[in-house]
Enzyme design. Structure first.
Site, short mmCIF file in Angstrom:
data_model
loop_
_atom_site.label_atom_id
_atom_site.label_comp_id
_atom_site.label_asym_id
_atom_site.label_seq_id
_atom_site.Cartn_x
_atom_site.Cartn_y
_atom_site.Cartn_z
N LYS A 175 4.54 -1.45 13.97
CA LYS A 175 5.52 -0.51 13.43
C LYS A 175 4.84 0.36 12.39
O LYS A 175 4.32 -0.13 11.38
CB LYS A 175 6.71 -1.21 12.78
N SER A 228 5.66 -3.17 -0.28
CA SER A 228 6.11 -3.59 -1.60
C SER A 228 6.39 -5.09 -1.64
O SER A 228 6.65 -5.72 -0.61
CB SER A 228 7.37 -2.83 -2.00
N GLY A 232 8.11 -7.49 1.15
CA GLY A 232 7.31 -8.60 1.64
C GLY A 232 8.06 -9.92 1.58
O GLY A 232 7.97 -10.75 2.49
N GLU A 250 0.28 -8.33 2.32
CA GLU A 250 -0.53 -7.57 1.38
C GLU A 250 0.43 -6.67 0.62
O GLU A 250 0.93 -5.68 1.15
CB GLU A 250 -1.61 -6.76 2.11
N CYS A 284 -3.10 0.73 -3.21
CA CYS A 284 -2.51 -0.49 -3.77
C CYS A 284 -3.44 -1.23 -4.71
O CYS A 284 -2.98 -1.88 -5.65
CB CYS A 284 -2.06 -1.41 -2.64
N GLU A 383 4.08 -1.39 -10.76
CA GLU A 383 3.26 -0.52 -9.91
C GLU A 383 3.92 0.86 -9.80
O GLU A 383 5.00 0.99 -9.23
CB GLU A 383 3.09 -1.14 -8.53
#
Length: 486
Positions: A175, A228, A232, A250, A284, A383
């Site tokens: 995806k 994010s 996750g 990740e 990231c 972040e």
């Protein structure tokens, strides 16, 4: 240039079975790119998984050298179509064309790297010894695997997920991100031209709801997610509640850069400015918390301020080969970054340079340096994922390590010093999955990538990335059975 906006399922492009579509606007000037990107429905997801499931037995049994040949051909096709693929990525999420090309070269190397593993995955054997049992361990593919890509590095993330999976004999449903679906949608023609059998790789598009369908799907054995931390967690929960599928996550980062007083300041400034700002800070593992030893703090701050001011002059139209830094991916990301900056000002955080919107069109944010935000300030702890760094000082090595590790994230880090002993000593104490010494960290096909703590678990890239798509099977043979009497 024509734009592929369909789903790629079982070797064919097709419209979604629903009427839902995505609209992509240019981050450069808000112009409409396309409003025809097909969103996968539950039926489409089932069809993609069913195609992968049907293709698995044959692909698993395909000779390794044949799988490798197809993968190498696909890598060649990526290289041949780099201009087209870079253009599609650039118009969708604002990546400068020069950056977009570089971020396809890495995935080309990844596909070639994993092609080298196809058919070369050894097992293990152990002699009977006194127990009379001959022991065999063989490593087998999982079956249908799936990947969910973030929008900031479509080709890299797709390669990390798909290449080791298919090299090991798995089939795949990928995806793409709803923010940057165009370049991966173009893969279908290249996959067919490379010779992948129908159903081995399927590519669909959609937002979080489509990712949730994959995470819950009972016929998917492994899912790899990049995005994010909240998303996750949702993937992990859905995977656990469905069929306990394997998960690689990740997630986010708030990575530190530790600059000691014996560092080459020019080098540290370059990597903290131009190195950090590549992809407009939307990386990231980029080191957004810059920690500088007190003895060189003023010199570094003056230099990094100048570098960020200069970076502003290198921002512009992503389609220009002269542009180094582009806009943020879309309006939502722009509003997120500007919201962080507004919150920082409200808290009294000093803005050394930047912090403003550039122009009245597009999603450009001026490269920004924040000075001495509080340890609990959101601009320091969360972040931001934009062209913003925070600079604080430290007294000694012990304090530097404590500040670096004072975060729930643990994805990336960098250390600047000419003392290699110190560099390795500090690297061993940093709670992060990746460490760059005297350079912003750069990924490699040969080494694993992933994080500590809430930056996720599991690894992509390197031999560790391959292991995530294999499962060991132990076979014991009783060697002590007497021969049958005739």
């Amino acid at each position: 240039m024509s734009i592929r906006a369909e789903l790629f399922i079982n070797g064919e492009y097709r419209q979604s079975s629903s009427s839902e579509t995505l609209t992509i606007h240019s981050p450069h000037d808000d112009s409409l790119i396309t409003d025809l990107v097909q969103v996968a429905s539950p039926k489409d997801v089932d069809d993609a998984v069913s195609a992968a499931k049907a293709a698995f037995p044959s692909w698993r049994d395909t000779a390794g050298h044949k799988r490798a040949r197809i993968m190498l051909k696909f890598a060649d096709l990526l290289e041949q179509h780099i201009e087209m693929l870079a253009h599609l990525e650039s118009i969708a999420m604002g990546q400068p064309i020069s950056v977009a090309k570089k971020m396809i070269l890495g995935p080309i190397a990844i596909w070639r790297y994993y092609a080298g593993f196809a058919g070369k995955l050894p097992g293990e054997s152990y002699p009977p010894d006194e127990d009379g049992t001959y022991k065999i361990v063989q490593y087998e593919p999982l079956g249908v695997c799936s990947g969910i890509c973030a929008w900031n590095g479509s080709h890299v993330l797709a390669a990390w997920k798909m290449a080791p999976a298919v090299a090991a004999g798995n089939t795949f449903v990928l995806k793409s991100s709803e923010k940057s679906p165009l370049s991966l949608a173009a893969y279908g023609d290249l996959l067919n031209a490379a010779g992948f059998p129908k159903g081995v790789i399927n590519i669909i598009t959609g937002a979080g709801a489509v990712g949730e369908m994959l995470a819950k799907h009972m016929d998917i054995r492994k899912i790899a997610f990049t995005g994010s931390a909240p998303a996750g967690r949702a993937v992990q929960i859905a995977a656990t509640k469905s069929n306990m599928k394997r998960v690689t996550l990740e997630l986010g980062g708030k990575s530190p850069a530790l600059i000691f007083d014996d560092a080459n300041i020019e080098n540290a400034v370059f990597h903290s400015a131009e190195g950090f700002l590549r992809n407009s800070g939307q990386i990231c593992f980029a080191s957004s918390r810059v920690l500088v030893q007190e003895g060189i703090a003023q010199e570094f701050i003056r230099a990094v301020k100048s570098a960020f001011e200069d970076a502003r002059t290198k921002m512009g139209d992503p389609s220009s080969g002269e542009t180094l830094f582009g806009p943020l991916a879309d309006k939502k990301q722009f509003e997120r970054v500007m919201g962080f900056l507004a919150d920082g000002r409200a808290e009294g955080v000093e803005v050394l340079v930047g912090g403003e919107r550039i122009g009245d069109k597009g999603t450009y944010v001026q490269p920004t340096v924040l000075l001495n935000p509080g340890l609990d300030s959101k601009v320091y702890t969360d972040e931001i994922f934009g062209p913003v760094i925070s600079v604080r000082t430290f007294r000694d090595e012990e304090e530097a390590i404590a500040l670096a590790n004072n975060t729930e994230y643990g994805l990336g880090s960098t250390i600047y010093t000419q003392d290699i002993g110190r560099a390795l000593r500090v690297a061993s104490k940093i709670e992060a999955g990746t460490v760059g010494i005297n350079s912003a960290f750069g990924t490699s096909p040969q080494t694993p990538f992933g994080g500590f703590k809430q930056s996720g678990y599991g690894r992509e890239s390197g031999i560790e990335g391959m292991k995530n798509y294999l499962q060991p099977k132990t076979i014991h043979v009783n060697m002590m059975v007497p021969p049958k009497k005739v």
